[in-house]
Enzyme design. Structure first.
Site, mmCIF file in Angstrom:
data_model
loop_
_atom_site.group_PDB
_atom_site.id
_atom_site.type_symbol
_atom_site.label_atom_id
_atom_site.label_comp_id
_atom_site.label_asym_id
_atom_site.label_seq_id
_atom_site.Cartn_x
_atom_site.Cartn_y
_atom_site.Cartn_z
ATOM 1 N N ASP A 46 0.819 -1.224 0.000
ATOM 2 C CA ASP A 46 0.000 0.000 0.000
ATOM 3 C C ASP A 46 0.850 1.270 0.000
ATOM 4 O O ASP A 46 0.472 2.277 0.602
ATOM 5 C CB ASP A 46 -0.940 0.042 1.210
ATOM 6 C CG ASP A 46 -2.146 -0.872 1.067
ATOM 7 O OD1 ASP A 46 -2.156 -1.700 0.142
ATOM 8 O OD2 ASP A 46 -3.067 -0.767 1.901
ATOM 9 N N CYS A 82 -4.536 -5.676 -2.924
ATOM 10 C CA CYS A 82 -3.409 -6.535 -2.546
ATOM 11 C C CYS A 82 -3.342 -7.861 -3.299
ATOM 12 O O CYS A 82 -2.340 -8.177 -3.937
ATOM 13 C CB CYS A 82 -3.445 -6.796 -1.050
ATOM 14 S SG CYS A 82 -3.082 -5.325 -0.051
#
Length: 505
Positions: A46, A82
């Protein structure tokens, strides 16, 4: 030549064999050391390149990788969540070909990745089959917690997190080559430091073996809610996140209806949490920076640095309040732009503005190892760009599969146990597909939720509107004025959504 290349060329075992031959006691020749290059891929979690000052926050990484090699200033994660992003990194394929477009459900997650046969053709299996020693530590794919004993093919040293406590930095469990090992709350258990220690050990052991190696260092830093390491807490001062022009975008009336309908609640969430989140992220990056420095130091100490390619990047970006968004998943710059720097043998120093995608990493690694990339890979090796070739893509596909019918297939899968909140469902967004070229971003919303005639659309001119504040086709007048561009972009999107291998290039 200096001492490191000499040691690389003449390992201790070979020197001992030559001494034995000179003494007349042994006449067989020693097996030559495998001189193929090593690869270390360091994957943040992230970490965006649009808003976060990555290189200022990570000065060691900047000096040791970026400044020694090539920075791709237009690095992108086409599947900006992700599991989908990591699936593309492992396979070199777009999400519509891996089948993984989100974190769980029928189009996402570890189980979908495995059921689709993807684990049989990853970068790890290709390298392992070619004689490389392979290993990883940290985060693999969302959903692995449902089968914590699983070890995918192709990995010689497996140290994967098997629960979502990995995001908290403490109290997590790793599958260490089949043994489930619990880490606690002590400072030594801090996840980034553990990944760093395992990285250094793997490199040291691999160097001693004389076998070329591939290592994936996959800390969850700076993914929410990981805090700074204990040693960095005193120096981590409250810091307001950058206020870019699209931060808490005042007028979202031209955005898709899901954002219009939730804008007030999203803005309130950002006001309450964003600065604290940003402060923690900057603090957590300090230990990630130290991990990178430890890896490079170990490579130098073992004589492997000059024969190792180092790649630093992130799985996807992060919104940090842009367009009133807190997470990733969006087709906007903050979600899709990621840092990407590569250093190693034959890599020149400098910057490139070529569109480098996460799907390009696997074919690049195979290229370095002298392994032909399978035709099924949608990405292209970056080695041509690194050698000065200017022929490259001018657009790319981007995709997201959405949170699913029950709202749990997306970022809900990233919640730390015990912190479950209905709020996480409100922070997700519908499915979409889009195409981005050097001037425009075109997005089609509700790809999986609505029939084609009920979907919603966005078009941004990135040259005049880099912060994506004005959707050019929200109004009938705008759609009419940009009909030719929309037609061209929509046809290109349709083509890319069915591309595979060379047709994606």
């Amino acid at each position: 030549m200096g001492p490191i290349p000499v040691l690389r060329r003449w390992p201790v075992a070979a020197v001992a064999a030559l001494l034995t031959i000179a003494a007349g006691g042994f006449t067989a020749s020693a097996a030559p050391e495998d001189e193929r290059p090593n690869v270390v891929l360091i994957l943040a979690d992230d970490l965006d390149a649009a808003t976060t000052p990555v290189w200022q926050a990570m000065p060691r990484t900047a000096a040791l990788i970026r400044d020694r090699g090539m920075e791709f200033t237009d690095g992108f994660a086409p599947m900006p969540i992700c599991c989908a992003a990591r699936a593309s990194i492992l396979t070199g394929e777009y999400g519509h070909n891996t089948g993984v477009l989100t974190n769980s459900g029928p189009v996402g997650g570890f189980e979908t990745f495995r059921a689709g046969g993807n684990e049989s053709h990853t970068v790890a299996t290709a390298l392992h089959d070619a004689g490389y020693r392979t290993g990883m530590a940290g985060k693999y794919l969302n959903g692995l917690e449902d089968d914590p004993g699983h070890i995918p093919p192709g990995w010689d040293d497996w140290n994967a997190g098997v629960d979502n406590f990995l995001y908290s930095g403490y109290n997590y469990t790793l599958n260490e080559n089949g043994a489930l090992v619990k880490y606690g709350l002590a400072p030594a258990d801090y996840e980034t430091d553990v990944v760093g220690a395992k990285s250094r050990k793997f490199i040291t052991d691999s160097a001693a073996s004389g076998q070329p190696f591939f290592w994936l260092a996959s800390s969850t830093s700076p993914h929410f809610p990981i805090p700074p390491a204990p040693r960095h807490i005193p120096e981590t001062r409250p810091t307001a996140s950058p206020r870019s022009p699209n931060y808490q975008e005042p007028d979202v009336s031209d955005k898709p209806s899901w954002l219009v309908d939730t804008a007030t609640a999203r803005a309130a969430t950002i006001t309450a949490t964003n600065d604290a989140d940003y402060t923690n992220r900057l603090g957590a990056l300090k230990s990630l920076d130290e991990m990178v420095a430890g890896i490079v130091e170990t490579l130098a100490r073992t004589g492997e640095l000059d024969n190792t390619y180092l790649v630093f990047t992130s799985d996807n970006g992060y919104s940090l309040g842009a367009h009133r968004l807190t997470q990733k998943m969006a087709p906007y710059e903050e979600s899709m732009r990621v840092p990407l720097a590569i250093a190693g043998p034959t890599v020149p120093t400098g910057r490139s503005d070529a569109m480098a995608l996460s799907i390009d990493l696997a074919p690049t690694v195979l290229d370095w190892a002298g392994i032909p990339a399978p035709d099924r890979m949608d990405g292209r090796s970056l080695t041509g760009l690194l050698a000065g070739d200017t022929r490259w893509r001018t657009d790319f596909l981007a995709e997201y599969g959405g949170p699913g019918a029950d709202g749990r297939s997306g970022i809900a899968q990233e919640q730390v146990p015990g912190t479950d909140s209905p709020l996480i469902y409100a922070l997700d967004m519908p499915s979409w597909s889009g195409v981005r070229n050097q001037r425009y971003l075109y997005v089609r919303w509700y790809e999986r939720e609505r029939p084609l005639d009920a979907r919603e659309y966005e078009l941004y001119d990135l040259q005049t509107d880099p912060y994506q504040l004005t959707n050019l086709i929200k109004t009938p007048e705008g759609r009419s004025a940009h009909a030719d561009v929309v037609d061209q972009m929509d046809r290109r999107l349709t083509d890319l959504l069915t591309c595979a291998g060379p047709t994606c290039h």
